[in-house]
Design an enzyme around this catalytic site. Structure first.
Site, PDB file in Angstrom:
ATOM      1  N   ARG A  99     -66.427 116.454  32.869  1.00  0.00           N
ATOM      2  CA  ARG A  99     -66.277 117.553  31.911  1.00  0.00           C
ATOM      3  C   ARG A  99     -65.711 117.012  30.606  1.00  0.00           C
ATOM      4  NH1 ARG A  99     -65.958 120.244  36.720  1.00  0.00           N
ATOM      5  NH2 ARG A  99     -67.714 121.688  36.897  1.00  0.00           N
ATOM      6  N   HIS A 146     -74.564 121.054  40.680  1.00  0.00           N
ATOM      7  CA  HIS A 146     -73.850 120.401  39.573  1.00  0.00           C
ATOM      8  C   HIS A 146     -74.682 119.266  38.981  1.00  0.00           C
ATOM      9  CE1 HIS A 146     -69.989 122.507  39.848  1.00  0.00           C
ATOM     10  NE2 HIS A 146     -70.183 122.539  41.152  1.00  0.00           N
ATOM     11  N   TYR A 149     -54.657 122.309  42.410  1.00  0.00           N
ATOM     12  CA  TYR A 149     -55.546 122.233  41.245  1.00  0.00           C
ATOM     13  C   TYR A 149     -54.678 122.217  39.986  1.00  0.00           C
ATOM     14  CZ  TYR A 149     -60.254 122.556  43.247  1.00  0.00           C
ATOM     15  OH  TYR A 149     -61.443 122.281  43.881  1.00  0.00           O
ATOM     16  N   GLU A 162     -70.453 124.428  45.642  1.00  0.00           N
ATOM     17  CA  GLU A 162     -70.987 125.396  44.687  1.00  0.00           C
ATOM     18  C   GLU A 162     -72.492 125.221  44.463  1.00  0.00           C
ATOM     19  OE1 GLU A 162     -67.098 126.341  42.030  1.00  0.00           O
ATOM     20  OE2 GLU A 162     -68.204 124.574  41.377  1.00  0.00           O
ATOM     21  N   ASP A 194     -71.452 115.540  36.787  1.00  0.00           N
ATOM     22  CA  ASP A 194     -71.456 116.998  36.887  1.00  0.00           C
ATOM     23  C   ASP A 194     -72.452 117.533  35.866  1.00  0.00           C
ATOM     24  OD1 ASP A 194     -70.600 119.784  37.340  1.00  0.00           O
ATOM     25  OD2 ASP A 194     -68.881 118.842  38.311  1.00  0.00           O
TER      26      ASP A 194
HETATM   27  C1  ACM Z   1     -64.690 122.611  43.384  1.00  0.00           C
HETATM   28  O1  ACM Z   1     -63.667 123.042  42.828  1.00  0.00           O
HETATM   29  N1  ACM Z   1     -65.866 123.129  43.125  1.00  0.00           N
HETATM   30  C2  ACM Z   1     -64.638 121.513  44.320  1.00  0.00           C
END
Ligand code: ACM
Length: 530
Positions: free
Chosen positions: A130, A231, A387, A295, A159
């Site tokens: 990112r 991703h 996180y 995701e 990503d």
């Molecule tokens: C994640 O936060 N998608 C691993």
């Protein structure tokens, strides 16, 4: 000291350790101590001021350190233990010992320390996709990890918003996919706004080799991540034929979840195994490779007649089964190359993993426990409290974060393998890791702010002998000051660290956790809602 040693007590004697002092013992242990204490210019010699000895009764990371009037004695089970003994010795010195070009002599207080870690995996994750962080920042992070006895650096190299490593086989990856023309700067849920500034960068394979070697010297293992099959916008910007639709893609300039997905057909598997060969060739011994699996929006697989026919030919009932098959195929390819796959927890919920695949349960301790009960090695990575892209306080002064709130105390209070789990579940927890996603971390100064001192608390729970963390942290901040780390001050940001005033609110973390906890109970739910 941080992390707190398992056992330590002061001794009355002290010892004068001077620059150029001799260090004696097995050559690789001498090398570890010299690497850990570069400011002292220690020299190999006989009968040294620091005397090292291998003790086969100790684990590789375990050590005993004695500082007495005659010098420093270290017994250890291996090179990592010698390195950690030297890190503890450094923390016995005054804060000024952490400055560049340190003094010529230090008085080391007498001490006896017996130490070993609770968990073998003590990790930091850094999302370099990112926002890219140049090699020098990665090296500095390795140095700071080493000080805190953290030993796994998980680099999120690919990503939707960028691909960050050279490929000689697929050069458009570093030529095209490594940059985007602009980045989104609006807060979650607000009208879109972009900075108009190109962003990019990548590591050459030689850079990766250098990072891995530097890390290895400091007892840190690099865990590369190529996040697939979702991703994948950056990959598809360069090689759209690897996608489920064949349509053109851009390197994304927005955050969030994209429907872009790689095809599961053989050319994609061949592409990824070639990438693995390039990565492993550069990194050297690489016990773990992360293949993502999070995701993933499977709609394009379901809508493709070619992919549907392939699924049928494999005898698989659903697209979810096909995703499980695809990740297992990649894990098998890694196993053939001597590496274990690591995945995010969606891949566990989809089922069908190789038994030796390591699971990172980001969606909470509920799914962590289920993965452990199913016999997988688990590295605790739960959004709360691991996180570090979430803000440390619910205050308009905090720099814009993905959400709020995760405090240093939240991290220090986290138990990766709680007592109320069954022993066979607890045994499967091989460690704990903090994640720094960087949508809202545009530069190294913000990285420091988000990472420290929460990563000090992480180190403490990972090493596992906690007691009076707040008191030890207060003392430890002087070391970080001497090292020039721009951590978040306990009382809140410095004026120059505050949020730019025009940026409004963020989402609340407890709402996020409720939503993702619900998702982990539904194997069909691979479409995330955050
Ligand atoms: C994640 O936060 N998608 C691993």
């Amino acid at each position: 000291m941080i992390p707190r040693p398992k056992l330590s007590r002061p001794l009355s004697a002290s010892y004068e350790l001077t620059a150029g002092a001799a260090v004696s013992g097995p050559a690789d242990l001498i090398g570890a101590v010299r690497t850990a204490m570069p400011g002292l210019d220690l020299l190999p010699g006989d009968d040294g001021a620091i005397d090292l000895r291998l003790d086969p009764s100790l684990g590789d990371e375990a050590y005993r350190l004695t500082v007495g009037s005659r010098g420093v004695e270290i017994a250890t089970g291996g090179r990592a233990g010698a390195f950690y003994a030297a890190q503890s010795l450094r923390q016995l010195l005054p804060d000024d010992a952490f400055r560049y070009g340190a003094a010529t002599s230090w008085t080391v207080p007498g001490a006896r320390i017996e130490d070993e870690p609770r968990f073998p995996w003590r990790g930091l994750h850094l999302d370099v996709a990112r926002h890219f962080f140049p090699k020098r920042e990665v090296m500095r992070l390795v140095d700071l990890m080493a000080l805190h006895k953290l030993n796994r650096l998980h680099l999120h190299l690919a990503d939707d918003q960028g691909w960050r490593v050279e490929s000689r086989a697929y050069p458009l990856l570093h030529e095209m996919s490594s940059h985007r023309p602009r980045s989104a700067v609006h807060p979650y849920g607000q009208p879109e706004a972009f900075d108009g500034i190109p962003h990019g960068g990548y590591y050459t394979l030689d850079d990766l080799a250098e990072i891995a070697a530097y890390a290895r010297d400091r007892a840190v293992t690099v865990v590369p991540e190529i996040d697939v099959p979702g991703h994948a916008s950056a990959i598809l910007a360069a090689y759209p034929s690897l996608g489920a639709t064949g349509e053109p893609h851009d390197v994304l300039d927005r955050w969030g979840i994209s429907p872009a997905i790689l095809s599961p057909l053989p050319p994609t598997v061949e592409f990824l195994t070639t990438i693995f060969d390039e990565l492993l060739g550069a990194l050297g011994e690489t016990p773990y490779v992360h293949i993502g699996g999070d995701e993933v929006v499977l709609d394009q697989w379901a809508a493709s007649p070619e992919i549907d026919a392939y699924r049928e030919s494999l005898g698989l009932a659903t697209v979810n089964d096909l995703q499980a098959w695809f990740l297992r195929r990649l894990a098998d390819a890694l196993a053939e190359r001597g590496s274990r796959a690591v995945v995010w927890d969606e891949a566990f919920v989809s089922g069908g993993l190789r038994p030796d695949t390591v699971v990172m349960p980001w969606r909470g301790q509920g799914v962590a426990r289920r993965a452990a009960a199913a016999g997988h090695d688990v590295v605790a990575t739960s959004v709360f409290p691991l996180y570090f892209d979430y803000a440390e306080a619910a205050s308009p002064d905090e720099p814009l974060a993905i959400g709020e709130t995760i405090t240093v105390a939240d991290v220090a209070a986290f138990d990766p393998a709680p007592d109320d789990w069954a022993p066979q579940e607890r045994e499967r927890v091989i460690g704990v890791q903090a994640q720094l996603w960087t949508e809202r971390v545009p530069d190294p100064r913000t990285l420091d702010y988000r990472m420290w001192p929460r990563a000090c608390a992480l180190a403490d729970i990972a090493w596992g002998a906690q007691d009076d963390f707040p008191g030890r942290l207060e003392a430890h901040l002087g070391r970080l000051d001497a090292l020039g780390v721009e951590y978040r001050p306990p009382a809140g940001p410095h004026p120059w660290q505050r949020r730019r005033p025009h940026l409004p609110g963020v989402i609340r973390l407890d709402e996020v956790m409720d939503r993702i906890e619900a998702m982990t109970h539904d194997p069909e739910s691979t479409r995330p809602s955050i």
